[in-house]
Design a protein around this motif. Structure first.
Motif, PDB file in Angstrom:
ATOM      1  N   MET A   1       1.041  -0.619  -0.589  1.00  0.00           N
ATOM      2  CA  MET A   1       0.163   0.322   0.025  1.00  0.00           C
ATOM      3  C   MET A   1       0.936   1.612   0.321  1.00  0.00           C
ATOM      4  SD  MET A   1      -3.568  -0.070   2.296  1.00  0.00           S
ATOM      5  CE  MET A   1      -2.244  -0.362   3.721  1.00  0.00           C
ATOM      6  N   ASN A   2       0.456   2.330  -0.934  1.00  0.00           N
ATOM      7  CA  ASN A   2       0.841   3.327  -1.385  1.00  0.00           C
ATOM      8  C   ASN A   2       0.209   3.821  -2.089  1.00  0.00           C
ATOM      9  OD1 ASN A   2       2.146   3.471  -3.867  1.00  0.00           O
ATOM     10  ND2 ASN A   2       3.836   2.308  -3.826  1.00  0.00           N
ATOM     11  N   LYS A   3       0.852   5.643  -1.307  1.00  0.00           N
ATOM     12  CA  LYS A   3      -0.466   6.379  -2.432  1.00  0.00           C
ATOM     13  C   LYS A   3      -0.137   5.994  -3.798  1.00  0.00           C
ATOM     14  CE  LYS A   3      -0.014   9.863   0.879  1.00  0.00           C
ATOM     15  NZ  LYS A   3       0.872  11.544   1.208  1.00  0.00           N
ATOM     16  N   LYS A   4      -0.026   6.178  -4.653  1.00  0.00           N
ATOM     17  CA  LYS A   4       0.535   5.172  -6.126  1.00  0.00           C
ATOM     18  C   LYS A   4       0.159   3.584  -6.174  1.00  0.00           C
ATOM     19  CE  LYS A   4       4.187   9.033  -6.923  1.00  0.00           C
ATOM     20  NZ  LYS A   4       5.194   9.499  -7.772  1.00  0.00           N
ATOM     21  N   SER A   5      -0.277   2.891  -5.103  1.00  0.00           N
ATOM     22  CA  SER A   5      -1.107   2.161  -5.679  1.00  0.00           C
ATOM     23  C   SER A   5      -1.918   2.382  -6.890  1.00  0.00           C
ATOM     24  CB  SER A   5      -0.571   1.664  -4.436  1.00  0.00           C
ATOM     25  OG  SER A   5      -1.608  -0.078  -4.768  1.00  0.00           O
ATOM     26  N   GLY A   6      -1.981   1.243  -7.159  1.00  0.00           N
ATOM     27  CA  GLY A   6      -3.366   0.610  -7.953  1.00  0.00           C
ATOM     28  C   GLY A   6      -4.721   0.149  -7.563  1.00  0.00           C
ATOM     29  N   LEU A   7      -4.149   0.099  -6.305  1.00  0.00           N
ATOM     30  CA  LEU A   7      -4.877  -0.679  -5.586  1.00  0.00           C
ATOM     31  C   LEU A   7      -6.148   0.028  -5.548  1.00  0.00           C
ATOM     32  CD1 LEU A   7      -3.363  -3.017  -3.154  1.00  0.00           C
ATOM     33  CD2 LEU A   7      -4.813  -4.186  -5.271  1.00  0.00           C
ATOM     34  N   ASP A   8      -8.056  -0.010  -5.249  1.00  0.00           N
ATOM     35  CA  ASP A   8      -9.014   1.016  -5.002  1.00  0.00           C
ATOM     36  C   ASP A   8      -8.568   0.827  -3.768  1.00  0.00           C
ATOM     37  OD1 ASP A   8      -9.833  -1.445  -4.851  1.00  0.00           O
ATOM     38  OD2 ASP A   8     -12.102  -1.178  -5.357  1.00  0.00           O
ATOM     39  N   MET A   9      -9.771   2.085  -3.243  1.00  0.00           N
ATOM     40  CA  MET A   9      -9.758   2.050  -1.201  1.00  0.00           C
ATOM     41  C   MET A   9     -10.131   0.441  -0.950  1.00  0.00           C
ATOM     42  SD  MET A   9     -11.516   4.772   1.033  1.00  0.00           S
ATOM     43  CE  MET A   9     -13.238   4.493   1.035  1.00  0.00           C
ATOM     44  N   THR A  10     -11.372   0.240  -0.946  1.00  0.00           N
ATOM     45  CA  THR A  10     -11.954  -1.222  -1.179  1.00  0.00           C
ATOM     46  C   THR A  10     -11.024  -2.444  -0.497  1.00  0.00           C
ATOM     47  OG1 THR A  10     -13.848  -0.861  -1.923  1.00  0.00           O
ATOM     48  CG2 THR A  10     -13.732  -2.877  -1.360  1.00  0.00           C
ATOM     49  N   ASN A  11      -9.623  -2.581  -1.615  1.00  0.00           N
ATOM     50  CA  ASN A  11      -8.808  -3.585  -1.499  1.00  0.00           C
ATOM     51  C   ASN A  11      -7.726  -3.031  -0.976  1.00  0.00           C
ATOM     52  OD1 ASN A  11      -9.976  -5.819  -3.329  1.00  0.00           O
ATOM     53  ND2 ASN A  11      -8.570  -4.555  -5.037  1.00  0.00           N
ATOM     54  N   LYS A  12      -7.770  -1.932   0.040  1.00  0.00           N
ATOM     55  CA  LYS A  12      -6.595  -1.896   0.611  1.00  0.00           C
ATOM     56  C   LYS A  12      -7.092  -1.157   1.696  1.00  0.00           C
ATOM     57  CE  LYS A  12      -4.113   1.715  -1.969  1.00  0.00           C
ATOM     58  NZ  LYS A  12      -3.544   3.393  -2.511  1.00  0.00           N
ATOM     59  N   LEU A  13      -8.473  -1.335   2.264  1.00  0.00           N
ATOM     60  CA  LEU A  13      -8.927  -1.749   3.832  1.00  0.00           C
ATOM     61  C   LEU A  13      -9.092  -3.060   3.799  1.00  0.00           C
ATOM     62  CD1 LEU A  13     -10.419  -0.148   5.787  1.00  0.00           C
ATOM     63  CD2 LEU A  13     -12.273  -0.046   3.990  1.00  0.00           C
ATOM     64  N   THR A  14      -9.014  -4.205   3.059  1.00  0.00           N
ATOM     65  CA  THR A  14      -9.792  -5.594   3.158  1.00  0.00           C
ATOM     66  C   THR A  14      -7.923  -6.133   3.460  1.00  0.00           C
ATOM     67  OG1 THR A  14     -11.387  -5.668   1.481  1.00  0.00           O
ATOM     68  CG2 THR A  14      -9.533  -8.068   1.922  1.00  0.00           C
ATOM     69  N   ILE A  15      -6.778  -5.360   2.892  1.00  0.00           N
ATOM     70  CA  ILE A  15      -5.551  -5.926   3.425  1.00  0.00           C
ATOM     71  C   ILE A  15      -5.427  -5.615   5.118  1.00  0.00           C
ATOM     72  CG2 ILE A  15      -3.033  -5.172   2.700  1.00  0.00           C
ATOM     73  CD1 ILE A  15      -3.677  -5.063  -0.109  1.00  0.00           C
ATOM     74  N   TYR A  16      -5.918  -3.734   5.448  1.00  0.00           N
ATOM     75  CA  TYR A  16      -5.337  -3.863   6.445  1.00  0.00           C
ATOM     76  C   TYR A  16      -6.361  -4.159   7.332  1.00  0.00           C
ATOM     77  CZ  TYR A  16      -5.614  -0.712  10.685  1.00  0.00           C
ATOM     78  OH  TYR A  16      -4.529  -0.388  11.709  1.00  0.00           O
ATOM     79  N   LYS A  17      -8.025  -4.639   6.952  1.00  0.00           N
ATOM     80  CA  LYS A  17      -8.444  -5.652   7.920  1.00  0.00           C
ATOM     81  C   LYS A  17      -8.311  -6.869   8.359  1.00  0.00           C
ATOM     82  CE  LYS A  17     -12.540  -3.017   8.195  1.00  0.00           C
ATOM     83  NZ  LYS A  17     -13.765  -3.448   6.999  1.00  0.00           N
TER      84      LYS A  17
END
Length: 101
Positions: A1-17
């Protein structure tokens, strides 16, 4: 996860959780009484993750990012986990059930 990642917010949130938050809150019922200084460190880590997830700058309000992602603070999460753990564990013992209920 970084600011320039191609992942959308939902995927980043799933990774965090699913990956990061369980590591941070491992054995939470045992250390739920940690000092405010130590809890602040955990909150800062979550806040950095929130900024990466939402793409906000450092001046964005934490409360707004928590509302946007549907997360709770680390303190609230640890308190909820601890309460659920202790209530389920104490209900099964006759001695502790009489003390609590």
């Amino acid at each position: 996860m970084n600011k320039k990642s191609g992942l959308d917010m939902t995927n980043k949130l799933t990774i965090y959780k699913t990956i990061l938050r369980p590591i941070v809150t491992y054995a939470a019922p045992v250390w739920c009484g940690i000092s405010d200084t130590q809890m602040t460190r955990l909150e800062k880590f979550q806040n950095k993750c929130l900024r990466l997830i939402t793409g906000q700058n450092r001046y964005a309000r934490i409360a707004d990012m928590l509302a946007e992602t549907g997360l709770e603070t680390v303190r609230e999460h640890v308190d909820r986990l601890s309460k659920r753990f202790y209530l389920t564990r104490f209900q099964h013992s006759l001695l502790t059930r009489n003390l609590l209920f």
